[in-house]
Design an enzyme around this catalytic site. Structure first.
Site, PDB file in Angstrom:
ATOM      1  N   SER A 103     -27.083   3.445  23.044  1.00 30.03           N
ATOM      2  CA  SER A 103     -26.581   4.362  22.017  1.00 30.03           C
ATOM      3  C   SER A 103     -25.336   5.137  22.424  1.00 30.03           C
ATOM      4  O   SER A 103     -24.685   5.740  21.566  1.00 30.03           O
ATOM      5  CB  SER A 103     -27.686   5.341  21.603  1.00 30.03           C
ATOM      6  OG  SER A 103     -28.662   4.700  20.824  1.00 30.03           O
ATOM      7  N   VAL A 162     -31.012   4.614  25.623  1.00 31.53           N
ATOM      8  CA  VAL A 162     -32.360   4.342  26.106  1.00 31.53           C
ATOM      9  C   VAL A 162     -32.390   3.501  27.379  1.00 31.53           C
ATOM     10  O   VAL A 162     -33.463   3.255  27.931  1.00 31.53           O
ATOM     11  CB  VAL A 162     -33.232   3.678  25.018  1.00 31.53           C
ATOM     12  CG1 VAL A 162     -33.485   4.642  23.883  1.00 31.53           C
ATOM     13  CG2 VAL A 162     -32.610   2.382  24.527  1.00 31.53           C
ATOM     14  N   LYS A 184     -22.291   4.276  20.525  1.00 28.21           N
ATOM     15  CA  LYS A 184     -22.118   4.745  19.148  1.00 28.21           C
ATOM     16  C   LYS A 184     -20.976   5.747  19.020  1.00 28.21           C
ATOM     17  O   LYS A 184     -20.322   5.826  17.979  1.00 28.21           O
ATOM     18  CB  LYS A 184     -23.412   5.372  18.642  1.00 28.21           C
ATOM     19  CG  LYS A 184     -24.585   4.408  18.551  1.00 28.21           C
ATOM     20  CD  LYS A 184     -25.881   5.155  18.231  1.00 28.21           C
ATOM     21  CE  LYS A 184     -27.068   4.223  18.164  1.00 28.21           C
ATOM     22  NZ  LYS A 184     -28.341   4.928  17.939  1.00 28.21           N
ATOM     23  N   TYR A 212     -23.487  -4.874  16.273  1.00 29.94           N
ATOM     24  CA  TYR A 212     -24.219  -3.711  16.773  1.00 29.94           C
ATOM     25  C   TYR A 212     -24.938  -4.017  18.087  1.00 29.94           C
ATOM     26  O   TYR A 212     -24.821  -3.271  19.074  1.00 29.94           O
ATOM     27  CB  TYR A 212     -25.210  -3.247  15.706  1.00 29.94           C
ATOM     28  CG  TYR A 212     -26.120  -2.137  16.147  1.00 29.94           C
ATOM     29  CD1 TYR A 212     -25.639  -0.839  16.296  1.00 29.94           C
ATOM     30  CD2 TYR A 212     -27.466  -2.377  16.420  1.00 29.94           C
ATOM     31  CE1 TYR A 212     -26.480   0.190  16.713  1.00 29.94           C
ATOM     32  CE2 TYR A 212     -28.309  -1.361  16.820  1.00 29.94           C
ATOM     33  CZ  TYR A 212     -27.817  -0.074  16.967  1.00 29.94           C
ATOM     34  OH  TYR A 212     -28.647   0.936  17.381  1.00 29.94           O
ATOM     35  N   TYR A 248     -30.401  12.737  20.503  1.00 28.99           N
ATOM     36  CA  TYR A 248     -31.477  12.447  19.560  1.00 28.99           C
ATOM     37  C   TYR A 248     -32.043  13.751  19.001  1.00 28.99           C
ATOM     38  O   TYR A 248     -31.296  14.712  18.783  1.00 28.99           O
ATOM     39  CB  TYR A 248     -32.551  11.569  20.206  1.00 28.99           C
ATOM     40  CG  TYR A 248     -32.017  10.275  20.786  1.00 28.99           C
ATOM     41  CD1 TYR A 248     -31.241   9.420  20.015  1.00 28.99           C
ATOM     42  CD2 TYR A 248     -32.268   9.904  22.099  1.00 28.99           C
ATOM     43  CE1 TYR A 248     -30.750   8.222  20.536  1.00 28.99           C
ATOM     44  CE2 TYR A 248     -31.781   8.708  22.621  1.00 28.99           C
ATOM     45  CZ  TYR A 248     -31.026   7.882  21.842  1.00 28.99           C
ATOM     46  OH  TYR A 248     -30.534   6.710  22.347  1.00 28.99           O
TER      47      TYR A 248
END
Length: 313
Positions: A69, A267, A72, A197, A249
């Protein structure tokens, strides 16, 4: 010659890391992507890089891991560079969710059904669909080239084992994507969007790569080691704001209170964070807490921020 602060950091960093390392025993390595479960449970490493090129490292800083992530942040920036703010934020919102990163709950409950922000999976998948290119391969190549420039490392590449593992088990992400397509948020072929992705999540880095990428953000889009402007300042502001409000998160508020720096976790156990106009920081600690953040990594950053009074707040 190292600055006084960097000398102090180099002296104290091993001790701070050793203090945080036992926290890893309280976490668990991610297993929902099978390849990630192979990561060393008790690893912890960190690299700090200053705007003058001085660095300090400790622990397992050479451990290679996938961005997950953390990527992102930079695909959001590339999508903004490709499309502008109005187009991107017509498809994805700007607010925290309070839900897990892979939740699709509010897509149905809250109209108009667009993802709340680009840091959750639904938002990041939508952002991936906005990267310019005539094929998934061209889009992925543009992303990888952009990441190489930011990290100052032409050797960045994908971990194809992790990529295949994500693709083979990514049924929740497929569900999210088909829901977005049904709502008219996602355009294009779902599997092609997901291919982009999954690929950018599987780009392999180490702590030094993350620190260099973070330093560009800390320096308002300029790589201070080369003098090149890689990102428009406005888009860095947007990215750092999302990192502060959504980057950890649904523990982002707690992280802001305890550490007080913009950050993004993944993660695989990576954390990218920065001290504005001063340092880029990369951390890895694969054992995660129940929010999906590195247990020992968060503790280490909390310790350093308090010791050096780095909180922005």
């Amino acid at each position: 010659m190292a600055s006084p602060e960097m000398k102090s950091i180099r002296q104290q960093l091993p001790r701070w890391l050793e203090t945080s390392l036992p926290c890893a025993t309280r976490g668990n390595v991610a297993s929902y992507i099978p390849e990630l479960s192979k990561a060393p449970h008790n690893a912890l490493g960190i690299t700090l890089l200053s705007a003058t090129g001085e660095s300090a490292s400790a622990g397992d800083c050479g451990l290679r891991f996938t961005m997950q992530s953390i990527s992102k942040v930079f695909t959001l920036i590339l999508a903004l560079m490709d499309n502008g703010e109005d187009e991107v934020f017509s498809k994805v919102g700007m607010e925290p969710t309070g839900d897990n990163f892979n939740s699709m709950l509010k897509l149905e409950l809250v109209r108009p059904g667009i993802p709340f922000n680009p840091m959750i999976n639904a938002g990041a998948i939508t952002v991936s669909s906005l990267i310019r290119g005539s094929s998934p391969e061209e889009k992925s190549e543009r992303i990888l080239h952009f990441f190489k420039d930011l990290a100052g490392n032409d050797r960045l590449d994908y971990d194809m084992g992790v990529y295949r593992s994500e693709s083979d088990t990514g049924n929740l992400n497929r569900s999210i994507s088909f829901f977005l397509k049904e709502n008219g948020v996602l355009s294009g072929d779902v599997e092609e969007v997901l291919d982009v992705y999954f690929r950018h999540c599987s780009i392999v880095v180490d702590c030094a790569d993350l620190a260099r990428m973070a330093l560009v953000l800390a320096s308002n889009g300029t790589d201070p080691l080369t003098g090149k402007q890689l990102i428009p300042r406005r888009y860095v502001q947007i990215a750092k704001t999302f990192m502060t409000t959504c980057g950890m998160y649904n523990a982002s508020g707690e992280f802001a209170i305890q550490v007080g720096l913009p950050a993004k976790s993944g993660v695989s156990g990576g954390i990218l964070t920065l001290v504005p106009e001063r340092y880029g920081i990369g951390v890895v600690g694969p054992a995660l807490n129940d929010k999906g953040n590195s247990y020992a990594g968060v503790h280490l950053l909390q310790t350093i921020s308090r010791e050096l009074d780095w909180s922005m707040f």
